[in-house]
Structure formats: C-alpha cells, structure tokens
Design a protein around this motif. Structure first.
Motif, PDB file in Angstrom:
ATOM      1  N   TYR A 186      46.329 -23.644   3.637  1.00  0.00           N
ATOM      2  CA  TYR A 186      47.416 -22.994   2.902  1.00  0.00           C
ATOM      3  C   TYR A 186      48.317 -22.250   3.885  1.00  0.00           C
ATOM      4  O   TYR A 186      47.842 -21.407   4.655  1.00  0.00           O
ATOM      5  CB  TYR A 186      46.861 -21.971   1.901  1.00  0.00           C
ATOM      6  CG  TYR A 186      46.219 -22.544   0.662  1.00  0.00           C
ATOM      7  CD1 TYR A 186      46.656 -23.740   0.107  1.00  0.00           C
ATOM      8  CD2 TYR A 186      45.183 -21.872   0.022  1.00  0.00           C
ATOM      9  CE1 TYR A 186      46.077 -24.256  -1.042  1.00  0.00           C
ATOM     10  CE2 TYR A 186      44.593 -22.373  -1.128  1.00  0.00           C
ATOM     11  CZ  TYR A 186      45.042 -23.568  -1.644  1.00  0.00           C
ATOM     12  OH  TYR A 186      44.468 -24.073  -2.785  1.00  0.00           O
ATOM     13  N   THR A 232      37.014 -23.147  -6.189  1.00  0.00           N
ATOM     14  CA  THR A 232      36.827 -21.865  -6.870  1.00  0.00           C
ATOM     15  C   THR A 232      36.445 -22.138  -8.320  1.00  0.00           C
ATOM     16  O   THR A 232      37.114 -22.917  -9.008  1.00  0.00           O
ATOM     17  CB  THR A 232      38.120 -21.021  -6.833  1.00  0.00           C
ATOM     18  OG1 THR A 232      38.553 -20.887  -5.476  1.00  0.00           O
ATOM     19  CG2 THR A 232      37.877 -19.642  -7.426  1.00  0.00           C
ATOM     20  N   ILE A 234      45.293 -17.176 -10.108  1.00  0.00           N
ATOM     21  CA  ILE A 234      44.583 -17.582  -8.904  1.00  0.00           C
ATOM     22  C   ILE A 234      45.316 -17.002  -7.700  1.00  0.00           C
ATOM     23  O   ILE A 234      46.537 -17.072  -7.609  1.00  0.00           O
ATOM     24  CB  ILE A 234      44.542 -19.123  -8.788  1.00  0.00           C
ATOM     25  CG1 ILE A 234      43.919 -19.728 -10.044  1.00  0.00           C
ATOM     26  CG2 ILE A 234      43.777 -19.546  -7.544  1.00  0.00           C
ATOM     27  CD1 ILE A 234      42.549 -19.198 -10.359  1.00  0.00           C
ATOM     28  N   LEU A 248      43.590 -20.201   4.229  1.00  0.00           N
ATOM     29  CA  LEU A 248      42.353 -20.790   3.732  1.00  0.00           C
ATOM     30  C   LEU A 248      42.260 -22.250   4.161  1.00  0.00           C
ATOM     31  O   LEU A 248      43.195 -23.021   3.976  1.00  0.00           O
ATOM     32  CB  LEU A 248      42.298 -20.703   2.205  1.00  0.00           C
ATOM     33  CG  LEU A 248      41.084 -21.348   1.536  1.00  0.00           C
ATOM     34  CD1 LEU A 248      39.815 -20.585   1.883  1.00  0.00           C
ATOM     35  CD2 LEU A 248      41.273 -21.421   0.025  1.00  0.00           C
ATOM     36  N   GLU A 300      44.423 -17.229  -3.770  1.00  0.00           N
ATOM     37  CA  GLU A 300      43.663 -17.563  -2.566  1.00  0.00           C
ATOM     38  C   GLU A 300      44.432 -17.095  -1.330  1.00  0.00           C
ATOM     39  O   GLU A 300      45.661 -17.052  -1.322  1.00  0.00           O
ATOM     40  CB  GLU A 300      43.437 -19.079  -2.474  1.00  0.00           C
ATOM     41  CG  GLU A 300      42.702 -19.672  -3.665  1.00  0.00           C
ATOM     42  CD  GLU A 300      41.214 -19.356  -3.653  1.00  0.00           C
ATOM     43  OE1 GLU A 300      40.779 -18.541  -2.812  1.00  0.00           O
ATOM     44  OE2 GLU A 300      40.489 -19.920  -4.491  1.00  0.00           O
ATOM     45  N   TYR A 326      50.974 -23.204  -4.261  1.00  0.00           N
ATOM     46  CA  TYR A 326      50.604 -23.171  -2.845  1.00  0.00           C
ATOM     47  C   TYR A 326      51.299 -24.287  -2.075  1.00  0.00           C
ATOM     48  O   TYR A 326      51.574 -25.357  -2.622  1.00  0.00           O
ATOM     49  CB  TYR A 326      49.086 -23.339  -2.672  1.00  0.00           C
ATOM     50  CG  TYR A 326      48.282 -22.181  -3.205  1.00  0.00           C
ATOM     51  CD1 TYR A 326      48.131 -21.016  -2.469  1.00  0.00           C
ATOM     52  CD2 TYR A 326      47.665 -22.253  -4.452  1.00  0.00           C
ATOM     53  CE1 TYR A 326      47.394 -19.955  -2.956  1.00  0.00           C
ATOM     54  CE2 TYR A 326      46.921 -21.202  -4.947  1.00  0.00           C
ATOM     55  CZ  TYR A 326      46.794 -20.051  -4.189  1.00  0.00           C
ATOM     56  OH  TYR A 326      46.066 -18.996  -4.684  1.00  0.00           O
ATOM     57  N   THR A 341      38.770 -22.801 -11.993  1.00  0.00           N
ATOM     58  CA  THR A 341      40.180 -23.007 -11.659  1.00  0.00           C
ATOM     59  C   THR A 341      40.521 -24.492 -11.650  1.00  0.00           C
ATOM     60  O   THR A 341      39.659 -25.344 -11.413  1.00  0.00           O
ATOM     61  CB  THR A 341      40.518 -22.436 -10.274  1.00  0.00           C
ATOM     62  OG1 THR A 341      39.844 -23.192  -9.268  1.00  0.00           O
ATOM     63  CG2 THR A 341      40.098 -20.982 -10.178  1.00  0.00           C
TER      64      THR A 341
END
Length: 257
Positions: free
Chosen positions: A112, A195, A124, A130, A126, A101, A198
């Motif tokens: 992000y 999360t 992952i 976010l 996302e 990311y 993670t």
C-alpha cells in the motif's frame, strides 16, 4: 562490504551526467576519488556485469548503464502513479463511502502506497506500507493476475504454499483458478483473507508500456458489501482504475491474458 558499496556509489555519483553524457576512464575515476586503479577496475567490472555502468568500446571509458535508467523510471512511475491516482481515489471514496487504497508490486509482494479513508465511523484503516504476498487480498491478486505470464509463473513457483499468511486456507490450485477469473472479469474480490470481517475489490492500473503497475482497492466491513454493492463497487473500481491508466498513457487492453 559497506565500504565496497560506498565506493561503488561514489563511482556512480561521479558518472552522473552534467548536462551531457559523461564518460571517464579507470585512471580518471581513480584519481578523482583517490582510489587504487585496481580497485576501481574491479568495482566497474561488477557494476558493468549488472548493467549499472557501460564501457565505450572505442575509448574504453565508462558511463552510466541502462539499469540506472530502469530503476529511475520505476521510481518515477511510482511517484507519478501516486500523484495521478490521488484525485480519482478521493472521488471513488466519495462515491462508495468506503476506504480506497493504492497498491504497487515490489518483487513478490504488494505494498500500500496511499489511501483515502472512508468517512464512516466503522471503516477499514490499514497502514501505508503494509506488505502482503501478491496472492493475498484483492489489491495484490489483481496485480498478479495481469502480470506477464512468465513472470507470474516465476512468482507462483516462488511462494511457500505450505505456510500461507492468510486467515483463510489458500492453495496454489485455488489461486490459479482465481487469477483466470480475475482476468476474465477485470477485477478481484476477496473477503476475510488479510483482515477478518473485511471485503476488498481491486482493479488493475496499467502504464503507457501496457503493463500492470498497481491497483486501486475499495475496502470496507463485509456487512456493507452485499451482492449489489460488490457489483456496483467493482464497476466503479474498474472505471477509476481505467481513468488512472489513461492518465498514465495506457491506450488499450493488456496483452497479458
């Protein structure tokens, strides 16, 4: 209120330089936009107070101020960061086989703005956009750690520590110790905060102005992030964050320790 904002934007648009710097008097602006002189004067006074316009003391005319330039540079930095970072993010994802990311700071939050997905089935993912407080997650906390100390202190004071949006209990004293460790190591590691299950490893990205402007974050299921992998990925995250920083013109160590 929306009408006032619209009129202010019309004034700013009118003052945009056309090849050379543009200056206009209150009367000229009022005539061009069909606004009462008194209204134009009030709007210009407010805009000048916040640096969006500036008055030439010699001829009393107005031009765009430094705040416009500041926000323009911030937008340019964001666009430039994403463009420069993308190939390095792709290479980092290929080497780690994990999701990568790209994050930037907006006020007291990390956001992000780009990602490269892991090629693995269990990964992952996302959403872009976010937002989380800067103390939450590796990608955000590493930005917070390397901010100018006065700004960092102001942000720490602004957080509501009794209502922390994290899956793990986070206190101010814990975060302050974490920030020191991050500055010492040059990267951040968090697990199960934003999360469940993670792990993320974030490294800071610096601009030509020697200030932190974002981070890259290697993230994946915690079951794949043993001690050996964390050490390896942290080294890679720091390496690629350094390469991105170099492309942006950064030529040294951050002065904000």
């Amino acid at each position: 209120m929306s009408g006032v904002i619209t009129k202010a934007i019309q004034i700013l648009d009118l003052l945009v330089p056309q090849g050379t710097e543009k200056e206009m008097s209150v009367t000229e602006i009022g005539k061009e936009l069909n606004m009462p002189v008194q209204s134009v004067h009030r709007l210009l006074s407010s805009l000048a107070e916040h640096g969006f316009v500036a008055q030439n003391t010699s001829n009393k005319k107005y031009k765009l101020g430094l705040s416009i330039m500041k926000y323009g540079f911030l937008m340019w930095d964001s666009l430039m960061l994403r463009s420069v970072a993308r190939p390095f993010m792709e290479e980092l994802s290929q080497r780690t086989k994990e999701t990568v990311y790209l994050s930037v700071r907006e006020n007291a939050e990390g956001v992000y703005i780009d990602s490269v997905d892991s090629p693995q089935i269990l990964k992952i993912s996302e959403p872009i956009g976010l937002r989380l407080p800067l103390f939450n997650g590796a990608s955000n906390r590493v930005i917070l750690a390397f901010l100018q100390p006065a700004l960092r202190q102001t942000l720490m004071d602004s957080f509501v520590w009794d209502d922390v949006p994290s899956l793990k209990p986070l206190t101010r004293s814990y975060i302050e110790q974490e920030l020191k460790t991050i500055r010492d190591n040059g990267y951040a590691v968090t697990a199960g905060e934003a999360t469940e299950g993670t792990t993320g490893i974030g490294a800071p990205i610096f601009s030509y102005e020697n200030t932190v402007i974002g981070s890259i974050n290697v993230a994946g299921p915690s079951i794949r992030f043993g001690e050996e992998q964390v050490e390896k990925y942290a080294g890679l995250a720091k390496k690629y964050a350094g390469l991105i920083s170099g492309e942006l013109g950064f030529r040294g160590r951050s002065r904000y320790q």
